[in-house]
Design a protein around this motif. Structure first.
Motif, PDB file in Angstrom:
ATOM      1  N   ARG A 108       0.687  -1.327  -0.024  1.00 42.48           N
ATOM      2  CA  ARG A 108      -0.008  -0.085   0.030  1.00 42.48           C
ATOM      3  C   ARG A 108       0.956   1.464   0.068  1.00 42.48           C
ATOM      4  N   PHE A 136      -6.919  12.520  -4.010  1.00 42.16           N
ATOM      5  CA  PHE A 136      -7.221  11.084  -3.467  1.00 42.16           C
ATOM      6  C   PHE A 136      -6.224  10.354  -2.887  1.00 42.16           C
TER       7      PHE A 136
ATOM      8  N   GLU B 390     -10.331  -0.620  -8.807  1.00 44.28           N
ATOM      9  CA  GLU B 390      -9.094  -0.946  -8.980  1.00 44.28           C
ATOM     10  C   GLU B 390      -8.157   0.381  -8.937  1.00 44.28           C
ATOM     11  N   ALA B 392      -8.717   3.086  -6.925  1.00 43.16           N
ATOM     12  CA  ALA B 392      -8.530   3.342  -5.618  1.00 43.16           C
ATOM     13  C   ALA B 392      -7.581   2.343  -5.089  1.00 43.16           C
ATOM     14  N   LEU B 393      -7.491   1.168  -5.464  1.00 43.35           N
ATOM     15  CA  LEU B 393      -6.463   0.171  -4.978  1.00 43.35           C
ATOM     16  C   LEU B 393      -4.939   0.702  -5.450  1.00 43.35           C
ATOM     17  N   ALA B 394      -5.055   1.144  -6.465  1.00 43.98           N
ATOM     18  CA  ALA B 394      -3.821   1.319  -7.252  1.00 43.98           C
ATOM     19  C   ALA B 394      -3.079   2.723  -6.700  1.00 43.98           C
ATOM     20  N   PHE B 395      -4.220   3.382  -6.043  1.00 43.85           N
ATOM     21  CA  PHE B 395      -3.538   4.610  -5.368  1.00 43.85           C
ATOM     22  C   PHE B 395      -3.222   4.317  -3.676  1.00 43.85           C
ATOM     23  N   GLY B 396      -3.231   2.979  -3.343  1.00 45.56           N
ATOM     24  CA  GLY B 396      -2.800   2.527  -2.014  1.00 45.56           C
ATOM     25  C   GLY B 396      -4.125   2.593  -1.076  1.00 45.56           C
ATOM     26  N   ALA B 397      -5.214   2.365  -1.595  1.00 45.60           N
ATOM     27  CA  ALA B 397      -6.389   2.229  -0.565  1.00 45.60           C
ATOM     28  C   ALA B 397      -6.488   1.162   0.329  1.00 45.60           C
ATOM     29  N   THR B 398      -6.718   1.068   1.506  1.00 47.77           N
ATOM     30  CA  THR B 398      -6.904  -0.044   2.576  1.00 47.77           C
ATOM     31  C   THR B 398      -8.369  -0.590   2.332  1.00 47.77           C
ATOM     32  N   GLN B 401     -10.417   2.106   3.676  1.00 52.38           N
ATOM     33  CA  GLN B 401     -10.838   3.003   3.098  1.00 52.38           C
ATOM     34  C   GLN B 401     -11.350   2.984   1.671  1.00 52.38           C
ATOM     35  N   LYS B 405     -14.686   5.096   1.431  1.00 54.74           N
ATOM     36  CA  LYS B 405     -14.290   6.492   0.429  1.00 54.74           C
ATOM     37  C   LYS B 405     -14.912   6.228  -0.833  1.00 54.74           C
ATOM     38  N   VAL B 406     -15.123   4.927  -1.256  1.00 59.09           N
ATOM     39  CA  VAL B 406     -15.577   4.433  -2.703  1.00 59.09           C
ATOM     40  C   VAL B 406     -16.815   3.598  -2.788  1.00 59.09           C
TER      41      VAL B 406
END
Ligand code: ATP
Ligand code: MG
Lengths: 354, 484
Positions: A108, A136, B390, B392-398, B401, B405-406
């Motif tokens: 992450r 974001f 995807e 969101a995950l690519a930007f490092g979402a847990t 989150q 957030k999504v």
């Protein structure tokens, strides 16, 4: 931590395989053993080969293009870099760190801090304003909203969208949305940019404009970029090097000139057939060495009348020289004449035939 | 008529209807028998030239046997169903109750038989053409004619037809009659074969009652045991529900009517705009003028409590189900049962566990109104585009989150629809809940039912409908982002 010695590659992909399907491991073994083709694998194992034995390295600040037709595995390959997809076999190193051994938290962190990604289908968050979309990545990192909005506004200005921060993505045109996608990737100031066909869905004029804008930005920010496209023109405009993919296999890696002048196989030469070579091919490729020219009966060469160029002059400039003179062009490197470009050689060079 | 078989064959010679030779060959390979007829008919079908009165004569004469012979089981079953229905009606007319509408049944049966034959013969060629198209895609599809298929068809007809026609001539014996007969048989009396047969095959499955009674008794005992053993557990639930309810009653019932009316109109105006505010005002005026104010407010708190509980339970369950398809596969049939089980069935155990009053009423309402909440939450979360997740995950979402957030923001429209559905379904339970003394407007409707008071019933019913509409409009108004 990572070894960032000068010259060490930022992204390194080592023989990565990705096979989709429940019998992937079995299929991979069979491919290695029996050299099966993509269709064989689909028939025998019901598995799709996404990427086959891909290896390449990208240096600091380089724009590395991956080009291939639809379905050739470009998106699949690029998703391995930030491990949105796990490889069936093979390794990926970012700044010398093996991506596949990271735990969830490290992964992450890597995604949030080191990598920015732009998606083929944009994938903006429809319920957030442009500013909140752009901020974001920072928000996920826990940056407070004050700093976030400053950083976001700065990036929005960089992609020329000032004033649109409080709009929703649905209120923007496709080209503007794509720029929001780019800004979102840039906002957290990542070292690496992954761009999956960012401009493919746009009309040629806007595409051209965004390409120029991105190149200008890139010159300033100097980010290591993996740029996916299915358009060879785009790859040539953007890329310092290009990898060409076919059915999951990288068939050739090289500079635009390499690709155009020395296509590795039929597939690549079909691609480059229609490409204008004027700005891609340089004098050293089309020239005849001086001795060979003389041996072929070119003795009556009056060197004082000939126009002169250096070996890195592109064909476009050679044409300009050639138009103004009856004589062949002399190619000089450091004052020594190294070769001759006759009109015939020039025309053939433009055509792409020897 | 150009499309009877004879004319169609003439059409072949005129040339304009001749299909390409290849297709003609293919049809003849497919049909096997009567290739010319089917070749022409299929061409007419393709040209939309088949007249409305076209029938396949073989199908008209042979009925289901035509379908069996050609391997068209769709035709076979439809033709069989219609034939047997006609025959059953005729048999009933002739043998079962000749004096009671016997003639009518006979004529009706003949009509069904003939119309059925005409209908199936009319569409036989269309069905056959479909079969031909599937056969072209996949040669495993039945083609040609086959005697063995006729035998299968005949066996099916013999197995089903006579039994059904026989059944039509008989009157089903009741279980009591059968028991009497079996007792008589035990004593050694002569009983006719027909009566014995009827007791076994017509009417109730013979052993059903023997199993039902002991199982029902077992469940009774189990519920009694639960009531005693888990008394603390049930009391805790009752106290929890009462807590929520008391709070809401404090707000709705405890506030004097002028204040409450003003607040409701204000809320309607702020969330849903002027028109809804006017509507709310008029509806509240009705409730006040006809003396339903207190009861309406009591109903609103009841429904409010049920809705609140549904949201508190339903959204997390929905999220859980959306994340784990296996859990959802298990929960889904439970939701189906909760929604379809007649509420009276669980009202009775509810009384055993929780006594009468408002908490069990709310509980029964929650059982009924929870499923849409869960389902729409699942729908909302699963329909979030994969690509956005995807990204969101690519930007490092847990995972957390990603959810907050999504997924939840994008599911909110669906969740609000779920709340709406829950409110509506809760209000529809008001009368049932009144049966176990949950008070409110349902009480008046119930009273009107029991004392045949049409006027009161209608007025109270309208009051319930108005309560529903007020809540619906306010919640729907709050749903639109530009009003929030
Ligand atoms: N999740 C998946 N499951 C199964 N097969 C997949 C999956 N994702 C991709 N593939 C297959 O992998 C191959 C490569 O797909 P990929 O999306 O990488 O192509 P692409 O080069 O990005 O094409 P495009 O230009 O159309 O985006 C295709 O044959 C595709 O069918
Ligand atoms: Mg792609």
């Amino acid at each position: 931590m990572g070894n960032t010695d000068a010259g060490a590659p930022v992204i390194e992909v080592r023989s990565v395989w990705k096979i989709f399907g429940s019998r992937a491991d079995e299929a991979l073994e069979a491919i290695r053993r029996d050299n099966l083709t993509k269709t064989d694998v689909l028939k025998q194992f019901g598995c799709v080969v996404g990427v086959a034995d891909a290896s390449f390295a990208v240096g600091q600040g380089e724009i590395f293009c991956i080009m291939g037709l639809s379905g050739s595995g470009k998106s699949t390959l690029v998703r391995h870099i930030n491990r949105l997809i796990e490889p069936t076999s093979g390794e990926i190193f970012l700044n010398g760190r093996d991506v596949n051994v990271l735990n969830d938290e490290e992964l992450r962190q890597l995604r949030a801090e080191t990598i920015g990604m732009v998606f083929q289908n944009m994938a903006l968050l429809p319920h957030r304003t442009v500013r909140d979309n752009v901020g974001f990545a920072l928000e996920l990192r826990g940056v407070d909203s004050y700093q976030r909005s400053i950083a976001a506004d700065e990036t929005i200005a960089k992609v020329d969208l000032t004033g649109y921060g409080d709009r929703y993505p649905s209120e923007l045109s496709g080209g503007m949305q794509q720029r929001v996608g780019l800004a979102r990737a840039l906002a957290a100031d990542p070292d690496i940019l992954l761009m999956d066909e960012p401009f493919s869905a746009l009309d040629p004029l806007i595409r051209r404009q965004l390409q120029d804008e991105f190149l200008a930005l890139s010159r300033v920010m100097h980010k290591t970029t993996l740029f996916i496209t299915h358009d060879l023109d785009e790859a040539i405009r953007m890329g310092s090097r290009i990898a060409i993919m076919k059915d999951g296999v990288i068939v050739q890696i090289g500079t635009p000139e390499d690709i155009v002048t020395k296509p590795a196989d039929e597939y690549v030469s079909d691609f480059v057939a229609g490409i204008s070579r004027l700005k891609l091919v340089f004098a050293h490729t089309v020239m005849q060495p001086l001795e060979a020219y003389k041996a072929n009966g070119g003795n009556g060469l009056d060197e004082t009348l000939c126009p002169v160029a250096d070996p890195e002059t592109d064909l476009n400039a050679l044409v300009d020289l050639s138009v103004d003179s009856e004589h062949p062009i002399l190619i000089k490197d450091d004052g020594n004449t190294v070769g001759v470009v006759t009109k015939t050689a020039l025309l053939r060079g433009i055509q792409g035939e020897p | 008529m150009t499309d009877t078989p004879a004319d169609a064959e003439l059409g072949l010679e005129t040339g304009d209807t001749t299909p390409s030779l290849q297709e003609r060959k293919l049809v003849s390979e497919f049909a096997g028998d009567k290739a010319d007829y089917y070749g022409d008919t299929f061409v007419h079908l393709q040209q939309n030239r088949l007249s409305a009165t076209h029938v396949n004569r073989s199908a008209l004469l042979a009925g289901p046997f035509w379908g069996a012979r050609r391997g068209n089981w769709t035709h076979f079953w439809i033709a069989l169903l219609l034939d047997v229905s006609g025959l059953m009606l005729m048999a009933r007319g002739l043998f079962a109750d000749p004096e009671k509408s016997g003639e009518f049944n006979l004529l009706w049966g003949i009509a069904v038989f003939i119309c059925g034959r005409l209908l199936t013969a009319r569409f036989a060629d269309q069905l056959y053409y479909r079969q031909y198209q599937s056969w072209r895609i996949d040669r495993a599809v039945n083609a040609g004619v086959s005697a063995s298929r006729i035998q299968v068809g005949l066996a099916l007809i013999l197995a089903l037809g006579p039994m059904l026609v026989y059944r039509a001539t008989q009157i089903a014996p009741t279980l009591r009659e059968c028991k009497r007969m079996w007792r008589a048989m035990g004593k050694g009396d002569e009983v006719s074969v027909g009566d014995r047969f009827n007791c076994w095959v017509i009417g109730e499955v013979p052993i059903g009652k023997n199993i039902q009674q002991p199982v029902a008794g077992g469940i009774n005992d189990f519920i009694d045991w639960m009531t005693i053993t888990f008394v603390t557990f049930f009391d805790a639930i009752t106290i929890g529900i009462r807590g929520v309810l008391n709070l809401l009653e404090l707000i709705f019932v405890g506030t004097p009517w002028p204040v409450m009316a003003f607040m409701l109109v204000l809320v309607a105006w702020r969330t849903a705009g002027k028109n809804v505010a006017i509507f709310t005002g008029l509806a509240l005026f009705y409730l006040g003028m006809f003396g339903f104010w207190q009861k309406s407010m009591s109903t609103l708190s009841l429904v409010g409590a049920a809705t609140l509980i549904c949201v508190l339970l339903g959204v997390p369950i929905g999220i859980w189900c959306a994340k784990s398809p296996r859990i959802y596969a298990f929960i889904r049939p439970v939701l189906d049962i909760m929604q379809t089980l007649p509420s009276f069935v669980y009202l009775i155990p509810a009384i055993a566990f929780f006594g009468v009053g408002k908490p069990p009423g709310i509980l029964a309402t929650v059982i009924f109104a929870l499923p849409p909440m869960v389902r729409l939450t699942v729908l909302g979360i699963t329909q979030v585009p994969e690509s956005v997740k995807e990204a969101a995950l690519a930007f490092g979402a847990t995972p957390r989150q990603l959810l907050w957030k999504v997924e939840l923001p994008l599911a909110v429209t669906s969740i609000m629809t779920g709340i709406n559905q829950t409110i509506m379904m809760s209000l529809s339970m008001v009368v049932v809940a009144a049966l176990i003394a949950a008070k409110g407007l349902g009480e008046d409707v119930l009273f009107a039912l029991q004392h045949v008071e049409h006027g009161l019933g209608l007025l109270a019913g309208a009051a319930i409908a108005l309560c529903a509409m007020i809540m619906d409009r306010i919640v729907q108004g709050a749903r639109k982002p530009d009003n929030s």
